[in-house]
Design a protein around this motif. Structure first.
Motif, PDB file in Angstrom:
ATOM      1  N   PRO A   1     151.271  45.989  66.278  1.00  0.00           N
ATOM      2  CA  PRO A   1     150.543  45.732  65.039  1.00  0.00           C
ATOM      3  C   PRO A   1     149.443  46.754  64.801  1.00  0.00           C
ATOM      4  O   PRO A   1     148.816  47.253  65.741  1.00  0.00           O
ATOM      5  CB  PRO A   1     149.950  44.334  65.271  1.00  0.00           C
ATOM      6  CG  PRO A   1     149.883  44.190  66.749  1.00  0.00           C
ATOM      7  CD  PRO A   1     151.056  44.948  67.295  1.00  0.00           C
ATOM      8  N   ALA A   2     149.222  47.088  63.558  1.00  0.00           N
ATOM      9  CA  ALA A   2     148.148  48.015  63.182  1.00  0.00           C
ATOM     10  C   ALA A   2     147.376  47.403  62.018  1.00  0.00           C
ATOM     11  O   ALA A   2     147.955  47.048  60.999  1.00  0.00           O
ATOM     12  CB  ALA A   2     148.723  49.374  62.787  1.00  0.00           C
ATOM     13  N   GLU A   3     146.067  47.269  62.178  1.00  0.00           N
ATOM     14  CA  GLU A   3     145.250  46.659  61.134  1.00  0.00           C
ATOM     15  C   GLU A   3     144.595  47.694  60.232  1.00  0.00           C
ATOM     16  O   GLU A   3     144.192  47.384  59.111  1.00  0.00           O
ATOM     17  CB  GLU A   3     144.169  45.786  61.777  1.00  0.00           C
ATOM     18  CG  GLU A   3     144.731  44.612  62.575  1.00  0.00           C
ATOM     19  CD  GLU A   3     143.646  43.753  63.179  1.00  0.00           C
ATOM     20  OE1 GLU A   3     142.460  44.018  62.897  1.00  0.00           O
ATOM     21  OE2 GLU A   3     143.974  42.812  63.924  1.00  0.00           O
TER      22      GLU A   3
ATOM     23  N   ASP B   1     144.671  51.601  58.434  1.00  0.00           N
ATOM     24  CA  ASP B   1     145.659  52.575  57.980  1.00  0.00           C
ATOM     25  C   ASP B   1     145.301  53.974  58.463  1.00  0.00           C
ATOM     26  O   ASP B   1     144.916  54.839  57.693  1.00  0.00           O
ATOM     27  CB  ASP B   1     145.784  52.530  56.459  1.00  0.00           C
ATOM     28  CG  ASP B   1     147.083  53.168  55.985  1.00  0.00           C
ATOM     29  OD1 ASP B   1     147.971  53.399  56.835  1.00  0.00           O
ATOM     30  OD2 ASP B   1     147.217  53.443  54.782  1.00  0.00           O
TER      31      ASP B   1
ATOM     32  N   LEU C   1     150.557  52.645  57.741  1.00  0.00           N
ATOM     33  CA  LEU C   1     150.987  51.366  57.183  1.00  0.00           C
ATOM     34  C   LEU C   1     151.955  51.524  56.020  1.00  0.00           C
ATOM     35  O   LEU C   1     152.689  50.584  55.694  1.00  0.00           O
ATOM     36  CB  LEU C   1     149.777  50.543  56.747  1.00  0.00           C
ATOM     37  CG  LEU C   1     148.804  50.128  57.854  1.00  0.00           C
ATOM     38  CD1 LEU C   1     147.683  49.268  57.289  1.00  0.00           C
ATOM     39  CD2 LEU C   1     149.530  49.383  58.973  1.00  0.00           C
TER      40      LEU C   1
ATOM     41  N   LYS D   1     157.814  54.379  61.310  1.00  0.00           N
ATOM     42  CA  LYS D   1     156.779  53.878  62.226  1.00  0.00           C
ATOM     43  C   LYS D   1     157.246  53.957  63.669  1.00  0.00           C
ATOM     44  O   LYS D   1     156.479  54.346  64.564  1.00  0.00           O
ATOM     45  CB  LYS D   1     156.432  52.423  61.877  1.00  0.00           C
ATOM     46  CG  LYS D   1     155.639  52.251  60.603  1.00  0.00           C
ATOM     47  CD  LYS D   1     155.377  50.764  60.335  1.00  0.00           C
ATOM     48  CE  LYS D   1     154.571  50.564  59.070  1.00  0.00           C
ATOM     49  NZ  LYS D   1     154.372  49.123  58.759  1.00  0.00           N
TER      50      LYS D   1
END
Length: 255
Positions: free
Chosen positions: A86-88, A90, A134, A141
């Motif tokens: 997961p990436a919160e 950008d 994102l 990704k």
């Protein structure tokens, strides 16, 4: 660098998810972990890349207890590509790949840029360097995260379903790239044909236990595949590479 999993057991919420697994990956070998959904593959790999401490047993790198190592020291020799990353925020692609250089104390800005650029070129994402992570497709990704792992320059690489979201050309390319890079690789793979084509050794896991291990041609036999995966398999030989390949259909209904 040699990786040994010695009698590793993992329990959670009163359930035993992994039960006394022993597994070895010699230096520079590509070892595959295959099994049906829910068999314990990802749980075991999480203990190898230190996201989860085993309830019992030990994971060793060249004989040293991995979970007793300093976190930075472990990150200098072992990189992981989890199934979910997961990436919160950008970050740009270049920034995500550069994170692979953080464990290395002796790095310089120039050497970091060169290593990251090479990793992005090898994984085919150099043209995305200034794009936001994102906003990428799932396959893009995945290739960026593989580039980050390669930029870390690990001696051991742990991959959990690394071909997720990739088209067939990139599936073949990424596994060939990882194999050619020289690290010891432990990878969980769903696609048995990819596993047969790229792995030196396979371990089959079912119900949290290893039920078979050895070279792909010795392990991926129809009786075992029927028992573990519930499919009928027809082994064939690839006409160009000579590698084992499998054709599948459903088992006939029992009467």
């Amino acid at each position: 660098m040699r990786l040994d999993i010695d009698e590793v057991t993992i329990e959670a919420a009163g359930a035993r998810l992994v039960d006394g697994i022993r597994l070895s990956a010699g230096s520079g070998t590509f070892v595959g972990l295959v099994g049906p959904n829910g068999s314990g593959k990802s749980t075991l790999l999480r203990s190898v890349y230190r996201a989860l401490r085993p309830t019992g047993g030990v994971v060793r790198l060249d004989g040293e207890d991995l979970h007793a190592m300093d976190a930075r020291a472990a990150a200098r020799v072992l990189a992981a590509l989890p199934q979910e990353s997961p990436a919160e925020f950008d970050f740009t692609v270049a920034e995500v790949v550069a994170m692979g250089r953080l464990p290395h104390r002796d790095r310089t800005a120039a050497s970091d840029r060169e290593i990251c650029a090479r990793a992005m070129t090898r994984t085919g994402v150099a043209h995305l360097a200034h794009r936001g992570f994102l906003g990428l497709s799932g396959g893009e990704k995945q290739r960026v995260l593989i580039a980050r792992a390669l930029a870390q320059q690990p001696r051991v690489l742990v991959l959990d379903e690394p071909t997720n979201h990739l088209d067939i050309a990139h599936q073949l390319d990424v596994l060939s790239l990882v194999r050619a890079g020289g690290p010891t690789v432990l990878a969980a793979l769903h696609d048995l044909n990819l596993a047969a084509a790229h792995c030196d050794v396979l371990y089959v896991i079912a119900g949290g236990r290893i039920v078979a291990s050895g070279p792909p041609r010795e392990v991926l036999r129809p009786p075992l595949l029927a028992e573990v995966f519930g499919v009928r398999a027809h082994p064939v030989t690839h006409p160009e590479t000579g590698a084992l390949q499998l054709l599948f259909d459903l088992l006939p209904p029992t009467t």
